[in-house]
Design an enzyme around this catalytic site. Structure first.
Site, PDB file in Angstrom:
ATOM      1  N   GLY A  10       0.813  -1.212   0.000  1.00  0.00           N
ATOM      2  CA  GLY A  10       0.000   0.000   0.000  1.00  0.00           C
ATOM      3  C   GLY A  10       0.846   1.261   0.000  1.00  0.00           C
ATOM      4  O   GLY A  10       2.061   1.221   0.233  1.00  0.00           O
ATOM      5  N   VAL A  12       0.979   3.977   2.038  1.00  0.00           N
ATOM      6  CA  VAL A  12       1.616   4.371   3.298  1.00  0.00           C
ATOM      7  C   VAL A  12       2.652   3.343   3.725  1.00  0.00           C
ATOM      8  O   VAL A  12       3.738   3.690   4.202  1.00  0.00           O
ATOM      9  CB  VAL A  12       0.558   4.580   4.401  1.00  0.00           C
ATOM     10  CG1 VAL A  12       1.238   4.913   5.727  1.00  0.00           C
ATOM     11  CG2 VAL A  12      -0.405   5.696   4.009  1.00  0.00           C
ATOM     12  N   ASP A  31      -2.496 -12.110   6.611  1.00  0.00           N
ATOM     13  CA  ASP A  31      -3.623 -11.687   5.779  1.00  0.00           C
ATOM     14  C   ASP A  31      -4.718 -11.161   6.703  1.00  0.00           C
ATOM     15  O   ASP A  31      -5.175 -11.880   7.602  1.00  0.00           O
ATOM     16  CB  ASP A  31      -4.134 -12.874   4.968  1.00  0.00           C
ATOM     17  CG  ASP A  31      -5.125 -12.458   3.887  1.00  0.00           C
ATOM     18  OD1 ASP A  31      -5.860 -11.477   4.105  1.00  0.00           O
ATOM     19  OD2 ASP A  31      -5.156 -13.118   2.843  1.00  0.00           O
ATOM     20  N   LEU A  32      -5.133  -9.924   6.489  1.00  0.00           N
ATOM     21  CA  LEU A  32      -6.126  -9.330   7.386  1.00  0.00           C
ATOM     22  C   LEU A  32      -7.493 -10.003   7.294  1.00  0.00           C
ATOM     23  O   LEU A  32      -8.348  -9.759   8.143  1.00  0.00           O
ATOM     24  CB  LEU A  32      -6.250  -7.830   7.150  1.00  0.00           C
ATOM     25  CG  LEU A  32      -5.308  -6.961   8.007  1.00  0.00           C
ATOM     26  CD1 LEU A  32      -3.874  -7.133   7.555  1.00  0.00           C
ATOM     27  CD2 LEU A  32      -5.715  -5.494   7.946  1.00  0.00           C
ATOM     28  N   ALA A  55      -5.475  -2.270   4.656  1.00  0.00           N
ATOM     29  CA  ALA A  55      -6.931  -2.118   4.699  1.00  0.00           C
ATOM     30  C   ALA A  55      -7.559  -2.592   3.403  1.00  0.00           C
ATOM     31  O   ALA A  55      -6.888  -2.742   2.378  1.00  0.00           O
ATOM     32  CB  ALA A  55      -7.303  -0.646   4.933  1.00  0.00           C
ATOM     33  N   TYR A  56      -8.855  -2.823   3.453  1.00  0.00           N
ATOM     34  CA  TYR A  56      -9.672  -3.015   2.256  1.00  0.00           C
ATOM     35  C   TYR A  56     -10.039  -1.605   1.797  1.00  0.00           C
ATOM     36  O   TYR A  56     -10.751  -0.889   2.505  1.00  0.00           O
ATOM     37  CB  TYR A  56     -10.914  -3.819   2.603  1.00  0.00           C
ATOM     38  CG  TYR A  56     -11.839  -4.124   1.437  1.00  0.00           C
ATOM     39  CD1 TYR A  56     -11.972  -5.423   0.961  1.00  0.00           C
ATOM     40  CD2 TYR A  56     -12.582  -3.121   0.825  1.00  0.00           C
ATOM     41  CE1 TYR A  56     -12.825  -5.717  -0.096  1.00  0.00           C
ATOM     42  CE2 TYR A  56     -13.421  -3.394  -0.238  1.00  0.00           C
ATOM     43  CZ  TYR A  56     -13.547  -4.695  -0.700  1.00  0.00           C
ATOM     44  OH  TYR A  56     -14.390  -4.968  -1.747  1.00  0.00           O
ATOM     45  N   THR A  96     -10.182   6.933   8.289  1.00  0.00           N
ATOM     46  CA  THR A  96     -10.608   7.743   7.157  1.00  0.00           C
ATOM     47  C   THR A  96     -11.666   8.775   7.544  1.00  0.00           C
ATOM     48  O   THR A  96     -12.399   8.598   8.520  1.00  0.00           O
ATOM     49  CB  THR A  96     -11.194   6.830   6.066  1.00  0.00           C
ATOM     50  OG1 THR A  96     -11.764   7.608   5.012  1.00  0.00           O
ATOM     51  CG2 THR A  96     -12.291   5.949   6.639  1.00  0.00           C
ATOM     52  N   TYR A 120     -17.729   1.048   2.994  1.00  0.00           N
ATOM     53  CA  TYR A 120     -16.335   1.222   3.364  1.00  0.00           C
ATOM     54  C   TYR A 120     -16.222   2.006   4.666  1.00  0.00           C
ATOM     55  O   TYR A 120     -15.491   1.619   5.585  1.00  0.00           O
ATOM     56  CB  TYR A 120     -15.586   1.950   2.247  1.00  0.00           C
ATOM     57  CG  TYR A 120     -14.215   2.426   2.631  1.00  0.00           C
ATOM     58  CD1 TYR A 120     -13.165   1.527   2.795  1.00  0.00           C
ATOM     59  CD2 TYR A 120     -13.960   3.784   2.824  1.00  0.00           C
ATOM     60  CE1 TYR A 120     -11.898   1.965   3.151  1.00  0.00           C
ATOM     61  CE2 TYR A 120     -12.694   4.232   3.169  1.00  0.00           C
ATOM     62  CZ  TYR A 120     -11.670   3.318   3.332  1.00  0.00           C
ATOM     63  OH  TYR A 120     -10.415   3.764   3.695  1.00  0.00           O
TER      64      TYR A 120
END
Length: 283
Positions: A10, A12, A31-32, A55-56, A96, A120
């Site tokens: 990702g 970040v 794996d989350l 994150a998803y 977010t 989300y």
């Protein structure tokens, strides 16, 4: 200091990988979608601090995959947080502005009521609640419009389309600000270090670039800094419907972060310049 970062590919996470003492782990190790595996990795590694930068993030796809998004964005952070609490180590969790309804024109403060407008946002709110409930030292960092030179993103899309067309129509009534991933990474690492020394700084904080802008404003700045000759026509959100409702107001009040951690808002225009240099796209 040894900081364990969930996330490897990702935006970040790739910036955090530049930092000394940081170990980034990907899906092959944690794996989350398997929260227990995330907790087990923390237990095995016993780092000084944990940053969850995974994150998803497929906002529109989450409308059809809310259960999966809720596991990755909600259940997994909770499992991480409970293990961190058991070990007495801090967790920095990235969230977010989508946890807010997105109406009005006043910047959202960390204490404002939440009301996610899409799946989300609901999944990210579940993660926040689980992190707080764990009872350990933590910092939730809400941010917006993350940008970098990594992966598929708005900057790359504008550079590509701007080179192909004379004019683009871009949404102008969603107001917030881009936030460079590099600055988010610096903020997360600094927050983790300070939380190790002072758990009383635990809480929810906001971090966003400055000054405020619309997506159309952002596109114009991309073209200006890259020397791309492409006009931008403002359009409303209603002219570009998407499966997930987008907030019109993504303004974030970042006062608390600077007061408690000494971390000021970054100028996203400077960050954009760095991104364009990394992409070899400066004018």
């Amino acid at each position: 200091m040894n900081i364990l970062v969930f996330g490897k590919t990702g935006q970040v996470a790739q910036e955090l990988a530049r930092h000394e003492g940081v170990t980034c782990v990907g899906r092959d190790l944690a794996d989350l979608s398997d929260p227990a595996a995330c907790a087990a990795l923390i237990e095995a590694r016993k780092p000084d601090a944990v940053i969850n930068a995974a994150a998803y993030t497929a906002v529109d796809k989450a409308e059809a995959e809310e259960d999966l998004a809720s596991v990755i964005n909600g259940v997994a952070p909770g499992a991480m947080a409970r293990t961190c609490a058991d070990l007495g180590i801090p967790l920095v969790h990235i969230s977010t502005d989508y946890v807010f309804a997105g109406d009005g024109d006043t910047p959202w403060t960390p204490a404002d009521p939440v009301d996610p407008p899409n799946a989300y946002g609901r999944s990210k709110l579940a993660g926040e609640e689980a992190v707080r409930a764990a009872g350990g030292p933590f910092a939730i960092l809400r941010t917006s419009w993350v940008v970098s030179c990594h992966g598929n993103n708005f900057v790359k899309t504008m550079l590509r389309l701007g080179a192909e067309r004379d004019k683009l129509t871009i949404i102008a009534d969603q107001i917030g600000a881009p936030t460079p991933a590099r600055d988010i990474a610096v903020a997360c690492a600094e927050m983790a270090r300070q939380l190790v020394a002072d758990a009383a700084k635990s809480g929810t904080y906001h971090f966003q670039g400055a000054p405020l802008a619309s997506w159309a404003d952002f596109a114009r700045e991309i073209f200006a800094q890259s020397g791309t000759t492409c006009a931008v026509e403002d359009i409303p959100t209603t002219a570009y419907p998407t499966p997930a409702v987008r907030p019109l107001n993504s303004r974030l009040d970042c006062t608390a972060l600077e007061t408690v951690f000494g971390i000021a808002q970054p100028d996203w225009r400077r960050g954009l310049g760095d991104i364009l240099k990394d992409l070899g796209a400066t004018s």
